[in-house]
Design an enzyme around this catalytic site. Sequence first.
Site, PDB file in Angstrom:
ATOM      1  N   CYS A  78       0.807  -1.233   0.000  1.00 45.79           N
ATOM      2  CA  CYS A  78       0.000   0.000   0.000  1.00 45.79           C
ATOM      3  C   CYS A  78       0.835   1.276   0.000  1.00 45.79           C
ATOM      4  O   CYS A  78       0.828   2.020  -0.977  1.00 45.79           O
ATOM      5  CB  CYS A  78      -0.930  -0.005   1.208  1.00 45.79           C
TER       6      CYS A  78
HETATM    7  N1  LIG Z   1      -2.557  -6.269   1.654  1.00 43.03           N
HETATM    8  C1  LIG Z   1      -2.969  -5.163   2.257  1.00 43.03           C
HETATM    9  O1  LIG Z   1      -2.594  -4.879   3.391  1.00 43.03           O
HETATM   10  C2  LIG Z   1      -3.941  -4.219   1.573  1.00 43.03           C
HETATM   11  C3  LIG Z   1      -4.560  -3.241   2.345  1.00 43.03           C
HETATM   12  C4  LIG Z   1      -5.456  -2.378   1.758  1.00 43.03           C
HETATM   13  C5  LIG Z   1      -5.693  -2.456   0.384  1.00 43.03           C
HETATM   14  N2  LIG Z   1      -5.065  -3.403  -0.361  1.00 43.03           N
HETATM   15  C6  LIG Z   1      -5.383  -3.445  -1.799  1.00 43.03           C
HETATM   16  O2  LIG Z   1      -6.247  -4.544  -2.038  1.00 43.03           O
HETATM   17  C7  LIG Z   1      -5.982  -5.127  -3.321  1.00 43.03           C
HETATM   18  C8  LIG Z   1      -5.635  -6.602  -3.145  1.00 43.03           C
HETATM   19  O3  LIG Z   1      -4.465  -6.708  -2.361  1.00 43.03           O
HETATM   20  P1  LIG Z   1      -4.021  -8.037  -1.646  1.00 43.03           P
HETATM   21  O4  LIG Z   1      -2.956  -7.657  -0.687  1.00 43.03           O
HETATM   22  O5  LIG Z   1      -5.194  -8.800  -1.168  1.00 43.03           O
HETATM   23  O6  LIG Z   1      -3.372  -8.814  -2.896  1.00 43.03           O
HETATM   24  P2  LIG Z   1      -2.966 -10.358  -2.953  1.00 43.03           P
HETATM   25  O7  LIG Z   1      -1.917 -10.476  -3.985  1.00 43.03           O
HETATM   26  O8  LIG Z   1      -2.722 -10.887  -1.573  1.00 43.03           O
HETATM   27  O9  LIG Z   1      -4.305 -11.069  -3.468  1.00 43.03           O
HETATM   28  C9  LIG Z   1      -4.837 -10.836  -4.720  1.00 43.03           C
HETATM   29  C10 LIG Z   1      -5.415 -12.155  -5.231  1.00 43.03           C
HETATM   30  O10 LIG Z   1      -6.061 -11.899  -6.469  1.00 43.03           O
HETATM   31  C11 LIG Z   1      -5.846 -13.007  -7.319  1.00 43.03           C
HETATM   32  N3  LIG Z   1      -6.072 -12.571  -8.695  1.00 43.03           N
HETATM   33  C12 LIG Z   1      -5.297 -11.807  -9.489  1.00 43.03           C
HETATM   34  N4  LIG Z   1      -5.887 -11.581 -10.665  1.00 43.03           N
HETATM   35  C13 LIG Z   1      -7.090 -12.216 -10.617  1.00 43.03           C
HETATM   36  C14 LIG Z   1      -8.162 -12.358 -11.530  1.00 43.03           C
HETATM   37  N5  LIG Z   1      -8.135 -11.782 -12.715  1.00 43.03           N
HETATM   38  N6  LIG Z   1      -9.205 -13.119 -11.155  1.00 43.03           N
HETATM   39  C15 LIG Z   1      -9.248 -13.703  -9.936  1.00 43.03           C
HETATM   40  N7  LIG Z   1      -8.268 -13.596  -9.024  1.00 43.03           N
HETATM   41  C16 LIG Z   1      -7.204 -12.863  -9.368  1.00 43.03           C
HETATM   42  C17 LIG Z   1      -4.428 -13.418  -7.009  1.00 43.03           C
HETATM   43  O11 LIG Z   1      -4.188 -14.738  -7.383  1.00 43.03           O
HETATM   44  C18 LIG Z   1      -4.375 -13.225  -5.489  1.00 43.03           C
HETATM   45  O12 LIG Z   1      -4.744 -14.395  -4.793  1.00 43.03           O
HETATM   46  C19 LIG Z   1      -4.852  -4.282  -3.913  1.00 43.03           C
HETATM   47  O13 LIG Z   1      -5.403  -3.278  -4.682  1.00 43.03           O
HETATM   48  C20 LIG Z   1      -4.185  -3.669  -2.689  1.00 43.03           C
HETATM   49  O14 LIG Z   1      -3.543  -2.466  -2.993  1.00 43.03           O
HETATM   50  C21 LIG Z   1      -4.210  -4.291   0.209  1.00 43.03           C
END
Ligand SMILES: NC(=O)c1ccc[n+]([C@@H]2O[C@H](COP(=O)([O-])OP(=O)(O)OC[C@H]3O[C@@H](n4cnc5c(N)ncnc54)[C@H](O)[C@@H]3O)[C@@H](O)[C@H]2O)c1
Length: 442
Positions: A282
Amino acid sequence: MTTTGTALLTSAAQLSEKISNKTAKVGIIGLGYVGLPLAVEFAKAGFSVTGIDLIQPKVDRINSGESYIQDVSQEDVASLVAEGKLRATSDFSVVAELDTINICVPTPLRKTKDPDMSFIVSACQEIAKFVHPGMLTILESTTYPGTTDELVLPMLTGSGLKVGEDLFLCFSPERVDPGNPKFQTRNIPKVVGGVTPACTQLGALFYAQALENVVPVSSTQVAEMVKLLENTFRMINIGLVNELAMMCERMSINIWEVIDAAATKPFGFMPFYPGPGLGGHCIPIDPFYLSWKSKQAGIEARFIELAGYINGQMPHFVVEKVQNGLNDLGKAVKGSHVHILGVAYKRDIDDVRESPALDIIHLLQRRGAKVTFSDPHVPSIRIEDGIMTSTDLMEAVGQADATVIVTDHANMDYKPIIERAALIIDTRNALRGCNAPNIIRL
Ligand SMILES: NC(=O)c1ccc[n+]([C@@H]2O[C@H](COP(=O)([O-])OP(=O)(O)OC[C@H]3O[C@@H](n4cnc5c(N)ncnc54)[C@H](O)[C@@H]3O)[C@@H](O)[C@H]2O)c1
């Protein structure tokens, strides 16, 4: 009222009823740090939840009742799967049966620091194949203001369905803080903004079924900007204290003591702490989504660029500290053994995405150091030359010429480490209150 008008009203009313009586079929796309906890909360609230992810091993692990995210308990996943409340699939055709969809896919940066929208686009392309009337879609991936209306909306309404009448679309920023024992998905207030007032209403109703506090806002753009303000605020304030840390070093002032004393002011000050550099998915990334969009609007995001530059200097600053400490002992970085204590990007988590430890290891290796690491949460990391595995902490500290505390995991007994280490560079003030001569602070 026209016939179409009646049918359209019915769409919203029907969905509203399904959400309220928890018969709505919930879908979560992307089962990562954000998506899996959300899926579990809605399943716990009584909904039937289907998670969709492209990575088959993740899908298989969920279906066999296994959690792979530290903040999601094994027991929760196992019991929800056994009750038939939670399941996972990699097959998007299930979207045809779903009433709500939350998109939680990654939004990284390209090498050029431009937004990489490919994950959102590919998820929406799949949704578009099975889109149907009465469906609520909520984008949760962090992104630039305008994404929901300008990019997602045309993809979902291509077949002629009308937003706010046939289908409903919102943005809701995800604020999850991995490893935070006090605030988790359920009790972090949820901001949501829809393309139309009906969209916002349905989005707010949806979250209110599983989460404690919902904050509706007037548009998707406001909701998108909320997240960017929050993370930009952190990034810039961290940049400020990092710059102050560099200034204090030149003036031989203890920055940690300065911040602690300033934080006694009961109003108008919020403490931020310096560190070895930014990490995670983030803070180092999201502000650049804003600066990219802002550039298009003709305004250069100068605070963001400056903080980005200063924060990016921190791994170099740490390596300089290591070099100076070794020089004082008559050694050079080249040929010395440097042990990195903690490689996760922050305490008590197992995530190394964008971790400054990776930069520090790379910089030290480039200068000819032999580098080892230990981390109770991270068994191995991928570096340029391949895989590096966590070593025995006390053995490595005893052998190393310098030990660098990069991540201050809780429950670490530092006393024997201080006794055994030749030199410690503490980038997190983990050794607060301890004044042994072998300690160098940031
Ligand atoms: N991790 C954090 O602390 C956090 C906090 C707030 C916001 N975010 C935001 O949330 C979003 C997700 O982050 P995250 O940390 O969960 O990511 P992550 O990489 O842990 O998880 C994302 C998942 O999406 C899957 N994926 C990718 N493309 C796909 C598709 N086309 N169809 C289905 N599944 C698909 C991946 O395989 C993965 O399992 C991002 O935009 C991130 O910036 C993350």
